[in-house]
Design an enzyme around this catalytic site. Sequence first.
Site, PDB file in Angstrom:
ATOM      1  N   GLU A   1       0.845  -1.196   0.000  1.00 24.87           N
ATOM      2  CA  GLU A   1       0.000   0.000   0.000  1.00 24.87           C
ATOM      3  C   GLU A   1       0.881   1.248   0.000  1.00 24.87           C
ATOM      4  OE1 GLU A   1      -2.950   0.063   3.099  1.00 24.87           O
ATOM      5  OE2 GLU A   1      -3.787   1.966   2.386  1.00 24.87           O
TER       6      GLU A   1
ATOM      7  N   ASN B   1     -12.222  -1.473  -1.028  1.00 29.31           N
ATOM      8  CA  ASN B   1     -11.513  -2.055   0.115  1.00 29.31           C
ATOM      9  C   ASN B   1     -12.264  -1.676   1.394  1.00 29.31           C
ATOM     10  OD1 ASN B   1      -9.015  -2.930   1.754  1.00 29.31           O
ATOM     11  ND2 ASN B   1      -9.298  -0.792   2.381  1.00 29.31           N
ATOM     12  N   GLU B   2     -12.466  -2.628   2.251  1.00 30.83           N
ATOM     13  CA  GLU B   2     -13.126  -2.374   3.539  1.00 30.83           C
ATOM     14  C   GLU B   2     -14.285  -1.387   3.338  1.00 30.83           C
ATOM     15  OE1 GLU B   2     -10.227  -1.584   6.662  1.00 30.83           O
ATOM     16  OE2 GLU B   2      -9.475  -3.621   6.484  1.00 30.83           O
TER      17      GLU B   2
ATOM     18  N   TYR C   1      -6.937  -8.632  11.502  1.00 29.62           N
ATOM     19  CA  TYR C   1      -5.695  -8.301  12.211  1.00 29.62           C
ATOM     20  C   TYR C   1      -5.887  -8.763  13.650  1.00 29.62           C
ATOM     21  CZ  TYR C   1      -4.419  -5.231   8.322  1.00 29.62           C
ATOM     22  OH  TYR C   1      -4.076  -4.730   7.088  1.00 29.62           O
TER      23      TYR C   1
ATOM     24  N   GLU D   1      -6.013  -9.193   3.748  1.00 31.51           N
ATOM     25  CA  GLU D   1      -5.239  -8.486   4.789  1.00 31.51           C
ATOM     26  C   GLU D   1      -5.268  -9.320   6.064  1.00 31.51           C
ATOM     27  OE1 GLU D   1      -5.893  -4.269   5.446  1.00 31.51           O
ATOM     28  OE2 GLU D   1      -6.432  -4.000   3.340  1.00 31.51           O
TER      29      GLU D   1
ATOM     30  N   GLN E   1       1.890  -5.828   5.936  1.00 31.13           N
ATOM     31  CA  GLN E   1       2.196  -5.488   4.558  1.00 31.13           C
ATOM     32  C   GLN E   1       3.667  -5.810   4.284  1.00 31.13           C
ATOM     33  OE1 GLN E   1       0.918  -1.688   3.162  1.00 31.13           O
ATOM     34  NE2 GLN E   1      -0.936  -1.688   4.361  1.00 31.13           N
TER      35      GLN E   1
HETATM   36  O1  AHR Z   1      -3.006  -2.292   6.354  1.00 29.14           O
HETATM   37  C1  AHR Z   1      -3.351  -1.038   6.847  1.00 29.14           C
HETATM   38  C2  AHR Z   1      -4.840  -0.733   6.688  1.00 29.14           C
HETATM   39  O2  AHR Z   1      -5.578  -1.634   7.446  1.00 29.14           O
HETATM   40  C3  AHR Z   1      -5.388  -0.882   5.306  1.00 29.14           C
HETATM   41  O3  AHR Z   1      -5.194   0.235   4.523  1.00 29.14           O
HETATM   42  C4  AHR Z   1      -6.851  -1.072   5.568  1.00 29.14           C
HETATM   43  O4  AHR Z   1      -7.493  -1.802   4.557  1.00 29.14           O
HETATM   44  C5  AHR Z   1      -6.869  -1.768   6.913  1.00 29.14           C
HETATM   45  O5  AHR Z   1      -7.783  -1.209   7.772  1.00 29.14           O
END
Ligand code: AHR
Length: 520
Positions: free
Chosen positions: A48, A203-204, A276, A327, A377
Amino acid sequence: MQRRTFLAATAGALLAPRASEAADGAVTVLLNEPIGTISPLIHGHFVEHLGGVVYDGIWVGEKSKIPNIAGIRKTLVDDLKAIKAPLFRWPGGCFADSYDWRDGIGPREKRPTRVNFWERAGMLQKLEGGPAKYEPNEFGTNEFMRFCQEIGAQPYLAANLRSGTARDFNDWVDYCNAPSGTTTLSRMRGTAPFNVQYWGIGNESWGCGGEFTPEEYSVEFRKFTAWVPNFGVPLKFIPAGPNGGDLNWSRGFLQAIVRKNPGLLNRIWGFALHYYCGTTGGPVEFTTDEYYELLARAVRMDDLIKNHWTVMGEYDREHRVKFAIDEWGAWHRAGSEVAPHHLFGQIGTIRDAMIAGLTLDIFHRHADKVSMANVAQLVNCIHSLFIAHEDKMLRTPNYHVFDMYKEHQGGKSVRAVFAAPMRTGKLARLDGSASVQGKRLVLTCTNTDAGEALPVSVKIEGGTAKSVEGLVLTGRPQAHNTFAQPEAVKPAALKAEASGGVVRFEMPGPSVARLIVELV
Ligand code: AHR
């Protein structure tokens, strides 16, 4: 009792290890119980325009003294080739939903500078300028494609759904895929077609990507994916999926799609679950309890896959739609970044490597459900494989896990049962995955104990071990590499023996191990 606890507690009894082995680790590999082929794309990555990922991490510029290939950091390319990196998702993340792809094409000196989506986040607030705050667009579509081509990886582009239009998206597909000389955009590209297959549709979209409800998003998804010119390239659309355990998103989106037309399921290649596991303690300093706590949170991925899969099956009975978990990772607090503009930069410890091993093993065990996954990432960021700043670069413990696990790519995942006495009720002491290609069995496993070694014996049902080679990554949970000691943590040979058809080895605690077993 949780299912995982039950399984771990009972598996040993079901497999009836000898009394002398009862306190040890026992693995049974069931060669005749295939799960599915491990898509190499499960070992994918995410890039990103955020902090130091692109500028400083990947892009150093053609005029740099740092060895580069057309401006791209050369050692990074070499190391990514070595681990067979299969795919890169770009340009975001949240950044994608503010990105105009036209800003990143044509002569570099003429490209506009824009405010980066992340400009006000965390430590970037304190900076006056720089590419993390003000996007120079030096790294655009052609540069990203060159990066993928050098590595031999697939590109996966995330379209802007929040602030862009379906027309912009169609034009980007045209720019990337139209045969040379056919359209105006193909002429502007100036190279052979990129033939991009994988396209994320926002995205999201429940959050930074537009704050849509799942029903609202389903309308946008349909609009963006209807009648896209394909130029003979099989386009694979990936809609925004749920945030962690949000089953309402999965249910709401798929229900709305199917209600409109069940045939629309064929337009969905992968469903983009994001998870995450967060953090505990500091990025490098944390207690043993915090170590266990974070690993336990990371393995929630297993339940997330199962739970969302069940919901997906309510609308897609044949399970045509698989997961593209684009992600995932452990997201620590600031404090270990090597440069002030490396937003979310973290140095990466053995704890992170354990999380990578546990997570990749979960994906392998769900090879029938997971078609793609992207660790977040790639460099200088969350759960990264590399840290790079100016002329210095290091490989994190996480990199080594991807290197060890690459042997699973394309293999047939087979069921394996892992049993060992548990340290905490939340986390298996021993876990892993197994795959076969011909007469070659690849077994990866983690001993999650923060300090104690674990003798492990492996029985193979449906085959016999002839020989074995082992590799192990170990160290204190807090161990990590630095620019001064870039090789402090790296894999070493693991002593393993195959006798009487049984494989035996001892795993230090904590550790990630890989065994390659030649079968008779
Ligand atoms: O990886 C960082 C951020 O986390 C990304 O931009 C987003 O998609 C997620 O919330």
